[in-house]
Design a protein around this motif. Sequence first.
Motif, PDB file in Angstrom:
ATOM      1  N   VAL A  97      22.936  14.696 -22.849  1.00 45.20           N
ATOM      2  CA  VAL A  97      22.016  14.147 -23.842  1.00 45.20           C
ATOM      3  C   VAL A  97      21.465  12.835 -23.293  1.00 45.20           C
ATOM      4  O   VAL A  97      22.225  11.929 -22.952  1.00 45.20           O
ATOM      5  CB  VAL A  97      22.727  13.894 -25.191  1.00 45.20           C
ATOM      6  CG1 VAL A  97      21.734  13.320 -26.208  1.00 45.20           C
ATOM      7  CG2 VAL A  97      23.368  15.175 -25.706  1.00 45.20           C
ATOM      8  N   ALA A  98      20.147  12.730 -23.224  1.00 44.85           N
ATOM      9  CA  ALA A  98      19.498  11.512 -22.742  1.00 44.85           C
ATOM     10  C   ALA A  98      18.768  10.848 -23.903  1.00 44.85           C
ATOM     11  O   ALA A  98      17.830  11.426 -24.457  1.00 44.85           O
ATOM     12  CB  ALA A  98      18.526  11.829 -21.614  1.00 44.85           C
ATOM     13  N   VAL A  99      19.222   9.651 -24.287  1.00 42.71           N
ATOM     14  CA  VAL A  99      18.541   8.853 -25.306  1.00 42.71           C
ATOM     15  C   VAL A  99      17.770   7.778 -24.540  1.00 42.71           C
ATOM     16  O   VAL A  99      18.334   6.780 -24.100  1.00 42.71           O
ATOM     17  CB  VAL A  99      19.542   8.220 -26.294  1.00 42.71           C
ATOM     18  CG1 VAL A  99      18.788   7.519 -27.420  1.00 42.71           C
ATOM     19  CG2 VAL A  99      20.489   9.270 -26.854  1.00 42.71           C
ATOM     20  N   ILE A 100      16.485   8.011 -24.361  1.00 48.53           N
ATOM     21  CA  ILE A 100      15.693   7.230 -23.409  1.00 48.53           C
ATOM     22  C   ILE A 100      14.567   6.488 -24.118  1.00 48.53           C
ATOM     23  O   ILE A 100      13.754   7.096 -24.816  1.00 48.53           O
ATOM     24  CB  ILE A 100      15.095   8.133 -22.310  1.00 48.53           C
ATOM     25  CG1 ILE A 100      16.193   8.923 -21.603  1.00 48.53           C
ATOM     26  CG2 ILE A 100      14.285   7.302 -21.322  1.00 48.53           C
ATOM     27  CD1 ILE A 100      17.183   8.074 -20.855  1.00 48.53           C
ATOM     28  N   GLY A 101      14.530   5.165 -23.916  1.00 49.34           N
ATOM     29  CA  GLY A 101      13.463   4.344 -24.469  1.00 49.34           C
ATOM     30  C   GLY A 101      12.387   4.050 -23.446  1.00 49.34           C
ATOM     31  O   GLY A 101      12.564   4.257 -22.242  1.00 49.34           O
ATOM     32  N   ASP A 102      11.283   3.544 -23.920  1.00 49.65           N
ATOM     33  CA  ASP A 102      10.154   3.206 -23.046  1.00 49.65           C
ATOM     34  C   ASP A 102      10.570   2.258 -21.927  1.00 49.65           C
ATOM     35  O   ASP A 102      11.431   1.395 -22.112  1.00 49.65           O
ATOM     36  CB  ASP A 102       9.048   2.529 -23.847  1.00 49.65           C
ATOM     37  CG  ASP A 102       8.232   3.505 -24.673  1.00 49.65           C
ATOM     38  OD1 ASP A 102       8.484   4.722 -24.579  1.00 49.65           O
ATOM     39  OD2 ASP A 102       7.345   3.045 -25.420  1.00 49.65           O
ATOM     40  N   MET A 103       9.929   2.408 -20.778  1.00 51.98           N
ATOM     41  CA  MET A 103      10.008   1.442 -19.684  1.00 51.98           C
ATOM     42  C   MET A 103       8.789   0.538 -19.817  1.00 51.98           C
ATOM     43  O   MET A 103       7.659   0.979 -19.635  1.00 51.98           O
ATOM     44  CB  MET A 103      10.012   2.169 -18.330  1.00 51.98           C
ATOM     45  CG  MET A 103      11.188   3.114 -18.144  1.00 51.98           C
ATOM     46  SD  MET A 103      11.127   4.007 -16.558  1.00 51.98           S
ATOM     47  CE  MET A 103       9.776   5.172 -16.878  1.00 51.98           C
TER      48      MET A 103
END
Length: 456
Positions: free
Chosen positions: A354-360
């Motif tokens: 599971v990848a919980v990814i925010g903006d770069m």
Amino acid sequence: MTSITVDEIVRATGGKVLCSNLEAFSGLSIDSRNIGSGELFVALRGERFDGHDFVRDALQHGTGALVSIPPVEPGRQKTIIHVKNTLKALHDLARFRRLKRNIPVVSVTGTNGKTTTKELIASILSLRHRVLKTTGNFNNHIGLPLCVANMQGDEEFAVLEMGSNARGDIRELCGIVQPDLAVVTNVGQAHLEGFGSIEAVRDTDLEVLDYSETVSVNNDDRFLMQGMSGFTGRTITYGIENPADFSATDIALAQQGSKFTLCMPKNSSIEVTLKISGRFNILNALAAASIACELGISPGEIKQGLEAFAGVPMRLEIRSFSGALVINDVYNANPASMEEALKELIRLKKGRTVAVIGDMLELGVHAEGAHSSLVKKMNRLCIDLLIAVGPEMQKASAEFSGVCHQAASSDEARSLLLGVLEEGDTILIKGSRGLRMEKVLAGEDKPVVTKVGNAL
């Protein structure tokens, strides 16, 4: 503890004492909310703030102020020093105190790994020496000179992290602290909104070459090494993939930590067991070892210092969360660090990924392409579930091949994660600092207790 005297402030800055009640301060502060009773408040001015608005508050607790606008009511029994520009005065005072304390200064710059490398070097040197090091995010044109200006005077080494957002930033910091040795960890896509191109990122990091006699560089980063061609000083290399002065063999990565053989010049080698995870942290350890060796530290102390370091909060922490294993890497994010974190997710996976990814953030015109490329990497790695946080990740998530949820904020991402979480999942949480991704784990996470030496 060595105080900062009024005399040296005036000598360093050319300032004028408007009123005085004492001869020295215990330190400098730029925050009126937490200034100490013996400290001098530096009233900095920025685009969105003016420290002069808080001089009165600062003088209620502190003992004086450094200003470019004299206060109407300076306060009784307080010291006020007037200068033309308070930021320049801070820089001048930091340079004055650094040169007064003529000790070896190590600067650490690069796209990723700066903080960990700085902490590893300091961990080694601190075994037998007093070390000044930048703390927290004190790596810019305000934080770094504030750290140096506050040096206590008994330090034997200084290890200073240098961050940059635009051309000339590293040159400005080097002009203040005059580094003797430097580490350049790598060059990647970060702060492109300010730089414009990755070539500009490299050129800025390598501004350190004009000031340092000895530079340690990552020989696995070919783009970085191409920029070193004109350097005439002493170059030390470290790496894993390519031959280098300092390298690692027999690498064994555990759930938490790693073990490897540190190979040094003159056929010297030692076994090292790190508490921090990730193959890239082995590179950071090699960088630290190269600088320590150059400073005359023995292999035994290098090993001891590397093995004593427990890590930096919010950087690749391995934690548990409601029965799942979590890689908590929420301090910041750019394309290169995202890729390394995803590799760790795959390496550690047991159940679903599971990848919980925010903006770069701060990628400017490169943002859309960078986020799209990141999602394609996740597809190639067969990530099972994505929670995309922020407008750029939400937009790019349309290309994701697995199950996808979208969240406008880290709080919403937490709710979504709790709704889909299954025991045995392996989770990566990462995003730029502005998205406050640490909120995803707020209140319920705890460290995974692993004896590194027994886990390999």
